[in-house]
Design a protein around this motif. Sequence first.
Motif, PDB file in Angstrom:
ATOM      1  N   ASN A  86       0.845  -1.189   0.000  1.00  0.00           N
ATOM      2  CA  ASN A  86       0.000   0.000   0.000  1.00  0.00           C
ATOM      3  C   ASN A  86       0.887   1.248   0.000  1.00  0.00           C
ATOM      4  OD1 ASN A  86      -2.329   1.550   0.079  1.00  0.00           O
ATOM      5  ND2 ASN A  86      -2.628   1.302   2.271  1.00  0.00           N
ATOM      6  N   LEU A  87       0.762   2.055  -1.047  1.00  0.00           N
ATOM      7  CA  LEU A  87       1.589   3.244  -1.205  1.00  0.00           C
ATOM      8  C   LEU A  87       0.717   4.464  -1.488  1.00  0.00           C
ATOM      9  CD1 LEU A  87       4.168   1.667  -3.682  1.00  0.00           C
ATOM     10  CD2 LEU A  87       4.578   2.176  -1.277  1.00  0.00           C
ATOM     11  N   ALA A  88       1.293   5.638  -1.350  1.00  0.00           N
ATOM     12  CA  ALA A  88       0.611   6.857  -1.777  1.00  0.00           C
ATOM     13  C   ALA A  88       0.408   6.763  -3.284  1.00  0.00           C
ATOM     14  CB  ALA A  88       1.451   8.079  -1.421  1.00  0.00           C
ATOM     15  N   PHE A  89      -0.733   7.248  -3.768  1.00  0.00           N
ATOM     16  CA  PHE A  89      -1.039   7.142  -5.194  1.00  0.00           C
ATOM     17  C   PHE A  89       0.073   7.744  -6.052  1.00  0.00           C
ATOM     18  CE2 PHE A  89      -3.103   8.317  -9.177  1.00  0.00           C
ATOM     19  CZ  PHE A  89      -3.723   7.122  -9.502  1.00  0.00           C
ATOM     20  N   ASP A  90       0.560   8.909  -5.669  1.00  0.00           N
ATOM     21  CA  ASP A  90       1.620   9.566  -6.445  1.00  0.00           C
ATOM     22  C   ASP A  90       2.938   8.802  -6.416  1.00  0.00           C
ATOM     23  OD1 ASP A  90      -0.142  11.556  -7.144  1.00  0.00           O
ATOM     24  OD2 ASP A  90       0.601  13.000  -5.673  1.00  0.00           O
ATOM     25  N   GLY A  91       3.069   7.854  -5.505  1.00  0.00           N
ATOM     26  CA  GLY A  91       4.296   7.071  -5.405  1.00  0.00           C
ATOM     27  C   GLY A  91       4.268   5.753  -6.159  1.00  0.00           C
ATOM     28  N   LEU A  92       3.129   5.389  -6.729  1.00  0.00           N
ATOM     29  CA  LEU A  92       3.012   4.092  -7.398  1.00  0.00           C
ATOM     30  C   LEU A  92       3.930   3.980  -8.619  1.00  0.00           C
ATOM     31  CD1 LEU A  92      -0.832   3.494  -7.118  1.00  0.00           C
ATOM     32  CD2 LEU A  92       0.976   2.182  -5.994  1.00  0.00           C
ATOM     33  N   ILE A  93       3.850   4.928  -9.532  1.00  0.00           N
ATOM     34  CA  ILE A  93       4.684   4.854 -10.741  1.00  0.00           C
ATOM     35  C   ILE A  93       6.168   4.977 -10.397  1.00  0.00           C
ATOM     36  CG2 ILE A  93       5.255   6.008 -12.923  1.00  0.00           C
ATOM     37  CD1 ILE A  93       2.237   6.398 -13.353  1.00  0.00           C
ATOM     38  N   PRO A  94       6.582   5.917  -9.529  1.00  0.00           N
ATOM     39  CA  PRO A  94       8.001   5.944  -9.146  1.00  0.00           C
ATOM     40  C   PRO A  94       8.473   4.636  -8.500  1.00  0.00           C
ATOM     41  CG  PRO A  94       6.971   8.031  -8.586  1.00  0.00           C
ATOM     42  CD  PRO A  94       5.867   7.096  -9.022  1.00  0.00           C
ATOM     43  N   ALA A  95       7.620   4.012  -7.684  1.00  0.00           N
ATOM     44  CA  ALA A  95       7.994   2.736  -7.052  1.00  0.00           C
ATOM     45  C   ALA A  95       8.156   1.641  -8.092  1.00  0.00           C
ATOM     46  CB  ALA A  95       6.955   2.332  -6.007  1.00  0.00           C
ATOM     47  N   LEU A  96       7.291   1.618  -9.101  1.00  0.00           N
ATOM     48  CA  LEU A  96       7.396   0.635 -10.179  1.00  0.00           C
ATOM     49  C   LEU A  96       8.693   0.842 -10.968  1.00  0.00           C
ATOM     50  CD1 LEU A  96       5.985  -1.681 -11.757  1.00  0.00           C
ATOM     51  CD2 LEU A  96       4.997   0.100 -13.209  1.00  0.00           C
ATOM     52  N   LYS A  97       8.956   2.085 -11.309  1.00  0.00           N
ATOM     53  CA  LYS A  97      10.159   2.390 -12.091  1.00  0.00           C
ATOM     54  C   LYS A  97      11.432   2.113 -11.303  1.00  0.00           C
ATOM     55  CE  LYS A  97       9.984   5.594 -15.205  1.00  0.00           C
ATOM     56  NZ  LYS A  97       9.888   6.840 -15.949  1.00  0.00           N
ATOM     57  N   ALA A  98      11.368   2.234  -9.967  1.00  0.00           N
ATOM     58  CA  ALA A  98      12.535   1.980  -9.121  1.00  0.00           C
ATOM     59  C   ALA A  98      12.691   0.506  -8.762  1.00  0.00           C
ATOM     60  CB  ALA A  98      12.436   2.810  -7.839  1.00  0.00           C
ATOM     61  N   GLY A  99      11.730  -0.343  -9.181  1.00  0.00           N
ATOM     62  CA  GLY A  99      11.821  -1.769  -8.888  1.00  0.00           C
ATOM     63  C   GLY A  99      11.369  -2.149  -7.484  1.00  0.00           C
ATOM     64  N   LYS A 100      10.718  -1.239  -6.767  1.00  0.00           N
ATOM     65  CA  LYS A 100      10.231  -1.546  -5.422  1.00  0.00           C
ATOM     66  C   LYS A 100       8.958  -2.385  -5.462  1.00  0.00           C
ATOM     67  CE  LYS A 100      12.332   2.519  -3.412  1.00  0.00           C
ATOM     68  NZ  LYS A 100      12.138   3.811  -2.754  1.00  0.00           N
ATOM     69  N   ILE A 101       8.215  -2.293  -6.565  1.00  0.00           N
ATOM     70  CA  ILE A 101       7.048  -3.139  -6.812  1.00  0.00           C
ATOM     71  C   ILE A 101       7.166  -3.676  -8.238  1.00  0.00           C
ATOM     72  CG2 ILE A 101       5.497  -2.030  -5.155  1.00  0.00           C
ATOM     73  CD1 ILE A 101       4.320  -0.392  -7.469  1.00  0.00           C
ATOM     74  N   ASP A 102       6.452  -4.768  -8.506  1.00  0.00           N
ATOM     75  CA  ASP A 102       6.529  -5.402  -9.832  1.00  0.00           C
ATOM     76  C   ASP A 102       5.391  -4.981 -10.755  1.00  0.00           C
ATOM     77  OD1 ASP A 102       8.853  -7.046  -9.187  1.00  0.00           O
ATOM     78  OD2 ASP A 102       7.472  -8.085  -7.827  1.00  0.00           O
ATOM     79  N   ILE A 103       4.218  -4.749 -10.189  1.00  0.00           N
ATOM     80  CA  ILE A 103       3.062  -4.309 -10.968  1.00  0.00           C
ATOM     81  C   ILE A 103       2.231  -3.357 -10.107  1.00  0.00           C
ATOM     82  CG2 ILE A 103       2.927  -6.389 -12.390  1.00  0.00           C
ATOM     83  CD1 ILE A 103       0.580  -7.313 -10.715  1.00  0.00           C
ATOM     84  N   ILE A 104       1.345  -2.626 -10.768  1.00  0.00           N
ATOM     85  CA  ILE A 104       0.396  -1.760 -10.072  1.00  0.00           C
ATOM     86  C   ILE A 104      -0.999  -2.313 -10.314  1.00  0.00           C
ATOM     87  CG2 ILE A 104      -0.632   0.546  -9.977  1.00  0.00           C
ATOM     88  CD1 ILE A 104       2.087   1.655 -10.937  1.00  0.00           C
ATOM     89  N   ALA A 105      -1.757  -2.472  -9.242  1.00  0.00           N
ATOM     90  CA  ALA A 105      -3.172  -2.849  -9.335  1.00  0.00           C
ATOM     91  C   ALA A 105      -3.929  -1.793  -8.548  1.00  0.00           C
ATOM     92  CB  ALA A 105      -3.421  -4.236  -8.771  1.00  0.00           C
ATOM     93  N   SER A 106      -4.278  -0.732  -9.226  1.00  0.00           N
ATOM     94  CA  SER A 106      -4.928   0.394  -8.573  1.00  0.00           C
ATOM     95  C   SER A 106      -5.758   1.119  -9.621  1.00  0.00           C
ATOM     96  CB  SER A 106      -3.870   1.331  -7.987  1.00  0.00           C
ATOM     97  OG  SER A 106      -4.411   2.235  -7.067  1.00  0.00           O
ATOM     98  N   ALA A 107      -6.882   1.646  -9.236  1.00  0.00           N
ATOM     99  CA  ALA A 107      -7.734   2.366 -10.178  1.00  0.00           C
ATOM    100  C   ALA A 107      -6.966   3.583 -10.689  1.00  0.00           C
ATOM    101  CB  ALA A 107      -9.034   2.781  -9.503  1.00  0.00           C
ATOM    102  N   MET A 108      -6.357   3.434 -11.854  1.00  0.00           N
ATOM    103  CA  MET A 108      -5.502   4.486 -12.411  1.00  0.00           C
ATOM    104  C   MET A 108      -5.872   4.716 -13.860  1.00  0.00           C
ATOM    105  SD  MET A 108      -1.322   4.618 -12.708  1.00  0.00           S
ATOM    106  CE  MET A 108      -1.037   4.763 -10.953  1.00  0.00           C
ATOM    107  N   SER A 109      -6.178   5.948 -14.176  1.00  0.00           N
ATOM    108  CA  SER A 109      -6.487   6.306 -15.563  1.00  0.00           C
ATOM    109  C   SER A 109      -5.196   6.393 -16.365  1.00  0.00           C
ATOM    110  CB  SER A 109      -7.199   7.658 -15.616  1.00  0.00           C
ATOM    111  OG  SER A 109      -8.409   7.604 -14.915  1.00  0.00           O
ATOM    112  N   ALA A 110      -5.252   5.920 -17.592  1.00  0.00           N
ATOM    113  CA  ALA A 110      -4.084   5.944 -18.481  1.00  0.00           C
ATOM    114  C   ALA A 110      -4.016   7.302 -19.179  1.00  0.00           C
ATOM    115  CB  ALA A 110      -4.157   4.806 -19.482  1.00  0.00           C
TER     116      ALA A 110
END
Length: 120
Positions: A66-90
Motif C-alpha cells: 500500500n503506497l501513496a497514489f503519487d508514489g506508485l509509478i516511481p515505485a514501479l520504475k525503481a523496482g520496489k514493486i513489480d506491478i500496479i493494481a490500482s484504479a488508475m487512468s491511463a
Amino acid sequence: MKIFFKLIFSVALLATLALSQTIKVGTNATYPPFEFIDEQNKISGFDMDLIDEISKIVGFKYEIVNLAFDGLIPALKAGKIDIIASAMSATPVREKAVDFSKPYYNTMNLFIKRADNSDL
C-alpha cells in the motif's frame, strides 16, 4: 473477456520471469470499491480480488504494498514493486512513464458544484 485473458497473460509472463519469487503488487487502498482497507484492516476491493483470482489461475504468490497514489509509478520504475493494481487512468503523461494493460473497467467522473458558484 478477451481483455481479462490479456491481463492474465501479462501477469503470467511476469510470474514466469519472477520464477518462485513473490510478486509485489502496488496499490493505493483509498478508492473503494476498487481498493480499500476493510473492517479486518485488510486491503480489499475489486483490483485485489482480480489479482487474487489471476494468482490462483497462473500459480504465483503475491504481496500487496500500500503506497501513496503519487508514489506508485516511481515505485514501479525503481523496482520496489513489480506491478500496479490500482484504479488508475491511463493519461498521456502516465502512458509515457509506464505500460498499461487494456482497460478492464471504465468509470465516468462527475463534478458537482453549487448553483451560486461561478468558479469553472
